[in-house]
Structures are given as structure tokens and as C-alpha cells.
Scaffold this active site. Sequence first.
Site, mmCIF file in Angstrom:
data_model
loop_
_atom_site.group_PDB
_atom_site.id
_atom_site.type_symbol
_atom_site.label_atom_id
_atom_site.label_comp_id
_atom_site.label_asym_id
_atom_site.label_seq_id
_atom_site.Cartn_x
_atom_site.Cartn_y
_atom_site.Cartn_z
ATOM 1 N N ARG A 20 11.288 4.013 2.789
ATOM 2 C CA ARG A 20 11.124 3.044 3.903
ATOM 3 C C ARG A 20 12.517 2.164 3.582
ATOM 4 O O ARG A 20 13.129 2.120 3.286
ATOM 5 C CB ARG A 20 10.193 1.956 3.112
ATOM 6 C CG ARG A 20 9.799 0.833 4.667
ATOM 7 C CD ARG A 20 7.834 0.117 4.055
ATOM 8 N NE ARG A 20 7.097 0.851 4.430
ATOM 9 C CZ ARG A 20 6.019 0.518 4.725
ATOM 10 N NH1 ARG A 20 5.964 -0.486 3.908
ATOM 11 N NH2 ARG A 20 5.577 0.858 5.051
ATOM 12 N N ARG A 60 0.857 -1.226 -0.090
ATOM 13 C CA ARG A 60 0.132 0.120 -0.026
ATOM 14 C C ARG A 60 0.629 1.379 -0.288
ATOM 15 O O ARG A 60 0.561 2.110 -0.908
ATOM 16 C CB ARG A 60 -0.795 -0.093 1.005
ATOM 17 C CG ARG A 60 -2.374 -0.373 1.253
ATOM 18 C CD ARG A 60 -2.499 -0.486 2.067
ATOM 19 N NE ARG A 60 -1.951 -2.003 2.665
ATOM 20 C CZ ARG A 60 -2.071 -3.348 2.642
ATOM 21 N NH1 ARG A 60 -2.782 -3.134 1.870
ATOM 22 N NH2 ARG A 60 -1.403 -4.811 2.487
ATOM 23 N N THR A 61 1.895 1.409 0.759
ATOM 24 C CA THR A 61 2.639 2.854 1.092
ATOM 25 C C THR A 61 2.949 2.984 -0.088
ATOM 26 O O THR A 61 3.128 3.901 -1.163
ATOM 27 C CB THR A 61 3.518 2.520 2.199
ATOM 28 O OG1 THR A 61 2.806 2.105 3.316
ATOM 29 C CG2 THR A 61 3.820 4.008 2.239
ATOM 30 N N HIS A 86 5.668 5.946 11.280
ATOM 31 C CA HIS A 86 4.682 5.470 10.243
ATOM 32 C C HIS A 86 3.829 7.172 9.883
ATOM 33 O O HIS A 86 2.990 6.934 10.124
ATOM 34 C CB HIS A 86 4.072 4.763 9.842
ATOM 35 C CG HIS A 86 4.490 4.565 8.036
ATOM 36 N ND1 HIS A 86 4.287 4.939 6.986
ATOM 37 C CD2 HIS A 86 3.843 2.735 8.116
ATOM 38 C CE1 HIS A 86 3.225 3.897 6.091
ATOM 39 N NE2 HIS A 86 3.108 3.045 6.965
ATOM 40 N N LYS A 146 25.872 -3.978 -3.136
ATOM 41 C CA LYS A 146 27.343 -4.198 -2.752
ATOM 42 C C LYS A 146 28.088 -3.006 -1.495
ATOM 43 O O LYS A 146 29.012 -3.178 -1.522
ATOM 44 C CB LYS A 146 28.091 -3.300 -3.954
ATOM 45 C CG LYS A 146 27.349 -4.456 -5.478
ATOM 46 C CD LYS A 146 28.190 -3.198 -6.797
ATOM 47 C CE LYS A 146 27.391 -3.372 -8.331
ATOM 48 N NZ LYS A 146 27.999 -2.452 -8.958
HETATM 49 C C1 NCD Z 1 1.769 -1.320 8.042
HETATM 50 C C2 NCD Z 1 3.701 -0.268 8.447
HETATM 51 O O1 NCD Z 1 4.581 -1.145 6.888
HETATM 52 O O2 NCD Z 1 3.874 -0.378 9.087
HETATM 53 N N1 NCD Z 1 2.064 -1.041 6.817
HETATM 54 C C3 NCD Z 1 1.191 0.226 5.994
HETATM 55 O O3 NCD Z 1 2.492 1.112 5.691
HETATM 56 N N2 NCD Z 1 0.728 0.089 5.291
HETATM 57 C C4 NCD Z 1 1.209 -2.167 8.665
HETATM 58 C C5 NCD Z 1 2.228 -3.206 8.668
HETATM 59 O O4 NCD Z 1 2.547 -3.125 8.174
HETATM 60 O O5 NCD Z 1 2.172 -4.047 9.842
#
Ligand code: NCD
Length: 363
Positions: free
Chosen positions: A103, A53-54, A131, A82
Site C-alpha cells: 500500500r 482493515r486491509t 484498490h 534513508k
Molecule cells: C479504504 C482505502 O484505504 O482506500 N479503506 C480500506 O482499505 N478499507 C477507504 C478509505 O480509506 O476511505
Amino acid sequence: MSVRNLIDLNQLSLEELDDIVDMACRISRHPTHYSSACRDKLMATLFYEPSTRTQMSFQSAMLRLGGKIIGFDNPNATSVAKGESLKDTATVLSGYTDILTIRHPVEGAAMAASLYSSVPVINAGDGGHLHPTQTLTDIVTLRNVVGRTDRLVIGMCGDLANGRTVHSLCKSMSRYGGNSFVFISSEKLAMPDYIKEYVTSCGCEYSEVRTIEEAMPYLDVLYMTRIQRERFPSDEEYLKEKGIYVLDGKKMALGKPDLCVLHPLPRVDEISYEVDDDPRAHYFQQTLYGMYGRMALIIRLTSDHGHQTPEKPAPTPGFVCRNPKCITRLEHYLPPLTTDTPKGKVCAYCDHAADDFAPAESK
Ligand code: NCD
């Protein structure tokens, strides 16, 4: 905007946050009005950790704004394999693009990248730390579904120790008047002290319970989370916590008629599929609001800044963060940085308390 990067949503003033949320609501009503808002802009998505999703919502947000995207979601296929440092990757990719989204599995990584990026950096999740764009998603959803972000009793359930979504959400929702929290978790996966202290310092109340049933009748919002398997030291430890909390039809029957059930997703086993058909389940709708929130954020961050060398914050000589999960433990060139909070100094990357730290000269 007063900030160049979005590492923690609380860097924004409430007015700035509400401005982005308002814009997200406008975009959700007329998405095509914004279809060239980021024409000629290029975004890089640097995903060192799995994401559906993100990553996709950032990409679709940029594409829907008329911008373009590059990036990776398998660092093993890049020079990271590397041994390239975060500093070098951020320095180079920021030269190619207008905004970076990152991320990373390690706490404080986005903040570290922002020190070397010549363009704005968005934290798309840094280990178990924060997040902020999930919280933006959650706030846009609450605004649309519940109609307000204050005076709410918010239950958070599951892996509150390792879940970055609940840490960010708690910090932001504590800023709105009259919110209170019910933390539903096992003792092992309880909300960290630094978040609980933050909640209290904002004048909000919280309680901790062990079952969904005892909290359910009082909640306006129930935020479910999965147990974060990848953040456990072993599978054995994970299996002890797995499956303790499952929201099902029977538990939903104890909730208010206007309860709002949210989940950042992915779901593993913590919400039964039967709950999906309950009109109080809003987690799929939530994913869509996430895209609109990210569209608004990208517009705001890319319109204020050109390419520039970031200003380096003053280091705290002699400070060593004791959090083993902090990015400074991995990328040794990073300057020692601390932030002053009402509770004392904390590591500027991961927020870990710098309790036993004293400046080198006074030791
Ligand atoms: C979350 C995350 O990556 O922290 N997911 C997301 O970004 N929608 C929640 C999770 O992974 O549990």
C-alpha cells in the site's frame, strides 16, 4: 491464473475473478479446511500509508492459511527514511518472501514494485488510483448478501474523485451484465472522466446526482465513502466538502426494503451510528468477507508461481506521464510504459491518458 500480480482486478478474466469469489465463499463456510493451504509460505506487507482493515485482514488471511508474515507499516522506521527507492525495497523483500502486499500513497506504486519483485505483488491501494482487494471484498459481500453481482443499480456516494475503492469497484462491476451506476457527489468530487468512459465502453449506464434522497428509492446497493482528507491540497479545501453527505435513518427510510448499504471503512461522519442497527447495513459483515477474499487470492497467487525474475514490458521511448500524482514523477529510474486502450494510450502505472503524447521521433 493468467496473471502473476494483482494490480488491477480487471487483469483477471471474469472466470478467474468468479473462481476466486467462489473459493472465498467456500472458505467462509469452512475456514479450517484451508488452515495449511499456505504452510511454509511467507508474505511481506509493505504499508507506506495508514491502514487498519486491509493490513490486518491480509495478515490474518495469511496466518489463517498457515503461512507467516513480515512487514512494516511505518516506512519511517525502515531504510525508506534513508531514501531507499521502491525498486530496491521490492527487489530485496521479494528475495525473502513468497508474496508482497503493498500500500502506497502514490498512484502506480504497486505496478512499479511489481517490475522488480521476483514474487507476486498485490496492490493494497495506490494513492487515489485503485484498490482491487477492496473490490474483491465488495464482490464477495454482494454475492453473499444480495445473491448476485449483475442487474444492480449501484449508488456510490462521497469522494468519488479521490476514492480508489469506488474507482476499482466501478471498473469491475461494469463487467457484469445489466449493472448501472448513480454517482452521488458534489461537483468538485465527481467521478473522474476516465472511469465514466470505462463504464460507458462496457455498455453500462450511469447518472450523476447531487443528493442521496433523489437516488435512494432506485438503488439496490448504496456504497458510501469518506471524504479523503489526506488527498486534498489543503485542510481549507477539505473542510468545504466535509459533512455534505450523511446517511441517516431518515434517508434510509427512502430506500428499498432489500437495499444493501456498503462502506469500505473507515467511517468518519458519512453514516450515522443509528444506521448500524438497520438490517440493510452490511459494512461490518463486509470486512469479514474481505478476509476470506484475500485468503482465496493468496492461495491462487502463491500456488502458481515460484521466485522468478519478472519479464520487463517494452518501454515507450519519450513518454512522460503528465499526472503529477504518478509514481514515475517520484521514482525517476522507472521505464516509461504505456498501455493501449480503446480510448488511446494511457500510462501503464496510473492509467492517466497520454493524450498529447507522440513518440519522440515523430515530434
Ligand atoms: C479504504 C482505502 O484505504 O482506500 N479503506 C480500506 O482499505 N478499507 C477507504 C478509505 O480509506 O476511505
